[in-house]
Scaffold this motif. Sequence first.
Motif, PDB file in Angstrom:
ATOM      1  N   GLU A   1      26.293  22.591  35.609  1.00 48.78           N
ATOM      2  CA  GLU A   1      27.452  22.300  36.455  1.00 48.78           C
ATOM      3  C   GLU A   1      28.780  22.692  35.805  1.00 48.78           C
ATOM      4  O   GLU A   1      29.639  23.295  36.452  1.00 48.78           O
ATOM      5  N   ILE A   2      28.937  22.383  34.540  1.00 47.57           N
ATOM      6  CA  ILE A   2      30.193  22.691  33.848  1.00 47.57           C
ATOM      7  C   ILE A   2      30.341  24.207  33.674  1.00 47.57           C
ATOM      8  O   ILE A   2      31.401  24.775  33.948  1.00 47.57           O
ATOM      9  N   ALA A   3      29.273  24.854  33.222  1.00 50.78           N
ATOM     10  CA  ALA A   3      29.321  26.308  33.028  1.00 50.78           C
ATOM     11  C   ALA A   3      29.586  27.013  34.354  1.00 50.78           C
ATOM     12  O   ALA A   3      30.374  27.960  34.412  1.00 50.78           O
ATOM     13  N   LYS A   4      28.954  26.548  35.424  1.00 55.12           N
ATOM     14  CA  LYS A   4      29.141  27.163  36.743  1.00 55.12           C
ATOM     15  C   LYS A   4      30.599  27.051  37.179  1.00 55.12           C
ATOM     16  O   LYS A   4      31.174  28.025  37.666  1.00 55.12           O
ATOM     17  N   LYS A   5      31.200  25.896  36.995  1.00 56.10           N
ATOM     18  CA  LYS A   5      32.602  25.720  37.394  1.00 56.10           C
ATOM     19  C   LYS A   5      33.512  26.633  36.574  1.00 56.10           C
ATOM     20  O   LYS A   5      34.397  27.291  37.116  1.00 56.10           O
ATOM     21  N   MET A   6      33.269  26.706  35.272  1.00 49.53           N
ATOM     22  CA  MET A   6      34.069  27.582  34.418  1.00 49.53           C
ATOM     23  C   MET A   6      33.913  29.042  34.842  1.00 49.53           C
ATOM     24  O   MET A   6      34.886  29.785  34.919  1.00 49.53           O
ATOM     25  N   PHE A   7      32.677  29.437  35.127  1.00 46.52           N
ATOM     26  CA  PHE A   7      32.407  30.814  35.520  1.00 46.52           C
ATOM     27  C   PHE A   7      33.063  31.121  36.872  1.00 46.52           C
ATOM     28  O   PHE A   7      33.661  32.185  37.044  1.00 46.52           O
ATOM     29  N   ASP A   8      32.963  30.183  37.806  1.00 49.09           N
ATOM     30  CA  ASP A   8      33.599  30.373  39.117  1.00 49.09           C
ATOM     31  C   ASP A   8      35.112  30.515  38.978  1.00 49.09           C
ATOM     32  O   ASP A   8      35.720  31.364  39.631  1.00 49.09           O
ATOM     33  N   ASP A   9      35.720  29.696  38.124  1.00 46.40           N
ATOM     34  CA  ASP A   9      37.167  29.796  37.880  1.00 46.40           C
ATOM     35  C   ASP A   9      37.513  31.171  37.310  1.00 46.40           C
ATOM     36  O   ASP A   9      38.501  31.793  37.704  1.00 46.40           O
ATOM     37  N   PHE A  10      36.699  31.631  36.381  1.00 45.54           N
ATOM     38  CA  PHE A  10      36.897  32.942  35.766  1.00 45.54           C
ATOM     39  C   PHE A  10      36.827  34.050  36.818  1.00 45.54           C
ATOM     40  O   PHE A  10      37.703  34.906  36.893  1.00 45.54           O
ATOM     41  N   ARG A  11      35.781  34.024  37.641  1.00 42.22           N
ATOM     42  CA  ARG A  11      35.606  35.053  38.674  1.00 42.22           C
ATOM     43  C   ARG A  11      36.746  35.009  39.695  1.00 42.22           C
ATOM     44  O   ARG A  11      37.243  36.055  40.113  1.00 42.22           O
ATOM     45  N   ASN A  12      37.151  33.813  40.103  1.00 43.19           N
ATOM     46  CA  ASN A  12      38.240  33.690  41.073  1.00 43.19           C
ATOM     47  C   ASN A  12      39.550  34.229  40.507  1.00 43.19           C
ATOM     48  O   ASN A  12      40.307  34.896  41.212  1.00 43.19           O
ATOM     49  N   THR A  13      39.811  33.959  39.239  1.00 44.46           N
ATOM     50  CA  THR A  13      41.014  34.478  38.586  1.00 44.46           C
ATOM     51  C   THR A  13      40.973  36.001  38.559  1.00 44.46           C
ATOM     52  O   THR A  13      41.963  36.663  38.878  1.00 44.46           O
ATOM     53  N   GLN A  14      39.820  36.556  38.206  1.00 44.68           N
ATOM     54  CA  GLN A  14      39.652  38.016  38.187  1.00 44.68           C
ATOM     55  C   GLN A  14      39.917  38.613  39.572  1.00 44.68           C
ATOM     56  O   GLN A  14      40.641  39.601  39.703  1.00 44.68           O
ATOM     57  N   LEU A  15      39.309  38.026  40.585  1.00 48.48           N
ATOM     58  CA  LEU A  15      39.447  38.549  41.949  1.00 48.48           C
ATOM     59  C   LEU A  15      40.885  38.478  42.445  1.00 48.48           C
ATOM     60  O   LEU A  15      41.372  39.420  43.081  1.00 48.48           O
ATOM     61  N   GLU A  16      41.565  37.384  42.156  1.00 50.18           N
ATOM     62  CA  GLU A  16      42.968  37.237  42.571  1.00 50.18           C
ATOM     63  C   GLU A  16      43.830  38.341  41.968  1.00 50.18           C
ATOM     64  O   GLU A  16      44.645  38.955  42.667  1.00 50.18           O
ATOM     65  N   LEU A  17      43.650  38.589  40.672  1.00 46.01           N
ATOM     66  CA  LEU A  17      44.442  39.620  40.009  1.00 46.01           C
ATOM     67  C   LEU A  17      44.097  41.012  40.525  1.00 46.01           C
ATOM     68  O   LEU A  17      44.985  41.846  40.726  1.00 46.01           O
ATOM     69  N   GLN A  18      42.813  41.269  40.766  1.00 43.98           N
ATOM     70  CA  GLN A  18      42.401  42.569  41.304  1.00 43.98           C
ATOM     71  C   GLN A  18      42.995  42.802  42.692  1.00 43.98           C
ATOM     72  O   GLN A  18      43.459  43.898  42.992  1.00 43.98           O
ATOM     73  N   GLN A  19      42.999  41.766  43.528  1.00 44.84           N
ATOM     74  CA  GLN A  19      43.562  41.900  44.867  1.00 44.84           C
ATOM     75  C   GLN A  19      45.058  42.191  44.803  1.00 44.84           C
ATOM     76  O   GLN A  19      45.563  43.032  45.546  1.00 44.84           O
TER      77      GLN A  19
END
Length: 116
Positions: A35-53
Amino acid sequence: MSAIQESAQALEQAIRNSEEFNGLKDAYDTVMNDEIAKKMFDDFRNTQLELQQKQMQGEEITEEEVEKARKVVETVQQHEQISKLMEEEQRVNDLINEISRTITKPLEELYGSQEG
């Protein structure tokens, strides 16, 4: 179906059965089941996607956003399971890049022969 399409499907299956892909799948499943790793990974991916957009839309990325992204990257790199996932992802990317170089070789040779 053409021979090239059949070869592409065989290549897809070979990738699915490869050591590299299976290592990635195992690492991904490990992160998704924590659960903790998944949340951290999701935050990481969302940050990446926001910057790419923002980049794709030609918007300015603020220093604050760059700093936030840097902190998120540092945090996930320190998490053993996510770090392993990123390593396995790189192995699959390397494999796909190698395949891409191989299948585009006829084009490179064709256009490369026009030089000089």
